[in-house]
Design an enzyme around this catalytic site. Sequence first.
Site, PDB file in Angstrom:
ATOM      1  N   LYS A  19       1.062  -1.293   0.017  1.00 10.67           N
ATOM      2  CA  LYS A  19      -0.076   0.125   0.033  1.00 10.67           C
ATOM      3  C   LYS A  19       0.899   1.266   0.106  1.00 10.67           C
ATOM      4  CE  LYS A  19      -3.206   2.636   3.038  1.00 10.67           C
ATOM      5  NZ  LYS A  19      -4.253   2.597   2.205  1.00 10.67           N
ATOM      6  N   GLU A 494     -18.594  12.227   9.062  1.00 11.09           N
ATOM      7  CA  GLU A 494     -17.910  11.107  10.058  1.00 11.09           C
ATOM      8  C   GLU A 494     -16.442  11.253  10.327  1.00 11.09           C
ATOM      9  OE1 GLU A 494     -19.065   7.523   7.719  1.00 11.09           O
ATOM     10  OE2 GLU A 494     -20.964   8.414   7.375  1.00 11.09           O
ATOM     11  N   TYR A 522      -9.763  -3.521  -1.837  1.00 11.67           N
ATOM     12  CA  TYR A 522      -9.504  -3.252  -3.368  1.00 11.67           C
ATOM     13  C   TYR A 522      -8.364  -2.533  -3.414  1.00 11.67           C
ATOM     14  CZ  TYR A 522     -11.753   1.444  -2.922  1.00 11.67           C
ATOM     15  OH  TYR A 522     -12.119   2.564  -2.672  1.00 11.67           O
ATOM     16  N   CYS A 653     -23.741  -1.016  -2.733  1.00 13.68           N
ATOM     17  CA  CYS A 653     -22.785  -1.238  -3.771  1.00 13.68           C
ATOM     18  C   CYS A 653     -23.143  -1.802  -5.100  1.00 13.68           C
ATOM     19  CB  CYS A 653     -21.441  -1.720  -3.185  1.00 13.68           C
ATOM     20  SG  CYS A 653     -20.624  -0.914  -2.047  1.00 13.68           S
ATOM     21  N   GLU A 675     -24.610   2.374  -6.307  1.00 14.37           N
ATOM     22  CA  GLU A 675     -23.395   2.651  -7.011  1.00 14.37           C
ATOM     23  C   GLU A 675     -23.844   2.361  -8.453  1.00 14.37           C
ATOM     24  OE1 GLU A 675     -18.549   0.821  -6.792  1.00 14.37           O
ATOM     25  OE2 GLU A 675     -20.122   0.509  -5.203  1.00 14.37           O
ATOM     26  N   HIS A 704     -14.467   5.754  -6.541  1.00 19.08           N
ATOM     27  CA  HIS A 704     -13.147   4.953  -6.433  1.00 19.08           C
ATOM     28  C   HIS A 704     -11.914   5.621  -7.090  1.00 19.08           C
ATOM     29  CE1 HIS A 704     -16.690   2.277  -5.260  1.00 19.08           C
ATOM     30  NE2 HIS A 704     -15.891   2.069  -4.469  1.00 19.08           N
TER      31      HIS A 704
END
Length: 765
Positions: A19, A494, A522, A653, A675, A704
């Site tokens: 990552k 949030e 993902y 989703c 989505e 995304h």
Amino acid sequence: MVLSSVLGFPRIGANREVKKAVEAYWAGKLSAEDLNKAAAEVKKASWTTVKAQGVDFIPSGEFSLYDHVLDHAAAFNVVPKRYVGLGLSPLDVYFAMGRGRQTEGVDVPASEMKKWFDSNYHFVVPEFSEDTDFQLNFNKALEEYKEAKAAGVTTRPVVLGPISFLVLGKAAKGAKPGFQPISLLPKLLPIYIKLLSELKEAGAEWVQVDEPVLVLDNAASLEKEFTSTYTELASLAPKILLTTYFARLDSNLNFVAKLPIAGLHIDLDRAPGQLQEVVDAIKSTNIVLSLGLVSGRNIWKTDFDAAIKLGKVAVDALGQERVIVATSSSLLHTPVTLASETKLTPEQKDWFSFATEKAAEVAIIAAALSNSQDPKVAAALEANKASIAARRAFEASSDDTVRKRVAAITPDQLERKSPFAVRKEIQAKHINLPKFPTTTIGSFPQTKEIRLARAKLGKGELTYEQYEEFIKKEIETVVRFQEKIGLDLLVHGEPERNDMVQYFGEQLNGFVFTQNAWVQSYGSRYVRPPIIVSDVSRPGPMTVKWSSYAQSLTNKPMKGMLTGPVTILNWSFPRADVSRELQSKQLALALRDEVVDLEKAGIHAIQVDEPAIREGLPLRRADWDAYLKWAVDSFKLATAGVSDTLQTHSHFCYSDFDDIFPSIQRLDADVISIEASKADMKLLNTFKHYGYSNQIGPGVYDIHSPRVPGEQEIKDRVKAMLEILPDSLLFVNPDCGLKTRGWKETEASLTNLVNGAKWARENYA
């Protein structure tokens, strides 16, 4: 001798090295060469780790910088035309397909993503047409096989099978009507022959060919394709281990058992009942049977006695030489190692097994089935017996109050006081939203500053009072921004939430949490699922404080934000000793109390997200009804305890809603958001076909990707939606939450969204 096998290992690195490297490359802070070096280090660490556990068959080729299906698309030249001729390197084309690109004159959206079967992992959907020109641009399986060999590890390469690759794809926009990707199998097969032949020439004895579509009902229609494909591949490839997972073969076993394959893998974690049928079907053949005895999907320590008992069924029928003990699926869906966890109690730590520990488990079970006399194996068996006994003793205790409350649920608790048509009129007067109301799905960017403040709180460098003041300022920033650009139904953003599931789990009884148990969702998006260990209940309000504060800042309506019971269940590691239905209903009752408290606090719209409700659908249609009954009932139980004035929302989703449309209707949410931006409006045609009557907000842009949609793009999407949906039902919103996006792109995108809605009001009065 019974051998051991791991089907795949987490590719994120023990400390999320992949990552960090990938995101550094995207930010221009790391070269492609250094990115590949970081990847090489993670791959080598994975191979050596699995080998050190005593595993015989070690996987290679399944590592990915983004997604393994995307890897296959890139390797086989399945690159949509929109990504060609942009002057990008092959690596940048690859990432553009996965996440889009909007820089230096290049503006292309990301490819569609879907859930990998019934998991929370997302794969990039390959696009095919009659013009698809298959080529082997690179042989990734061969490259990594050689790379591992150079590191002193002999591996079994992993390849996604040709039929699953095509079936999991979709027809490209330019494909002719009625085109089916499976029709390209004759064109694709020579590429697989080349790939597998090169592996054989390099010395690979076995190759793991994943054909997960074999556990689906529609695979029954592909018998001819499987037979011709594997007949052709068998003589040219290394020994083929045909791999299935996540469900049972069922009637597909009838033709699978006749294929000229060297080995067959079955999932005995998800479908232990298929063992005897499979053994009987292959007994007269030479097929080696790989038994998925160690779960690749959960984190509970394997019960060795139970696993060995199952394994003996195969050994007694086939002999040791024809049996392999394996993980049920790739360990992609589990964290890397339990060794990183220092804050779990000794009792809790003894319950669990992560990827590294699961690799050791398959080796121990294989040794036991081989009648090993090694004292270390005997000691491991005894230790496991004690661990399982301790866990069973803990499981025997339950919260009687919670159990009795579940048992007392009545049908009336699942229904709103009035039907939607009545509620809609009441809510229109109460909330007073304009036509084509705009809103977001809940979260706003989680900035470095927010993450740093949360980390400082955890380290004791900030007091809770200081942290609260920081969060209040963040909420006010989000509220003022929404007011400024003209959004209609606001959210608080949030900033206090680390994750949409973990945040709630931390405030509920029955969960435990990890420090480093990351799992890939993902690309570079990793999650740290909470673990349900006992009965679930709510000690007190979880979100009321922040939603009430946000509402106090504005005269516009504020939407309360909750994660639904089915999604909390599916995105946690659930208990294995009680049913998912029981766990879901316990969660629903806890959320019901929260919803009621939010309404009492003056919140007039509440979104209870269920993005995972379709994901949790069993892979076999015969199992659907039972799941959908308790899943829908759980949502209704959570949301039906309020007055008609309260507007309930839910978010989903992208899914194949054709499959479950009656259940979506039965949820009876006042507004759903879905989505939809990459689904070419086919999703909305489903809603039109079935006559969906409640309000709906199809996503008008893809969150995304960092790409900013143009204002005209938003208008075009709204226009297309209005050709399908009644204007009285349409909300305008993004595809999903904005947590992973930056503020700059968020501001630009939402401004364009609001302008698109204003345009619609002017033109569709």
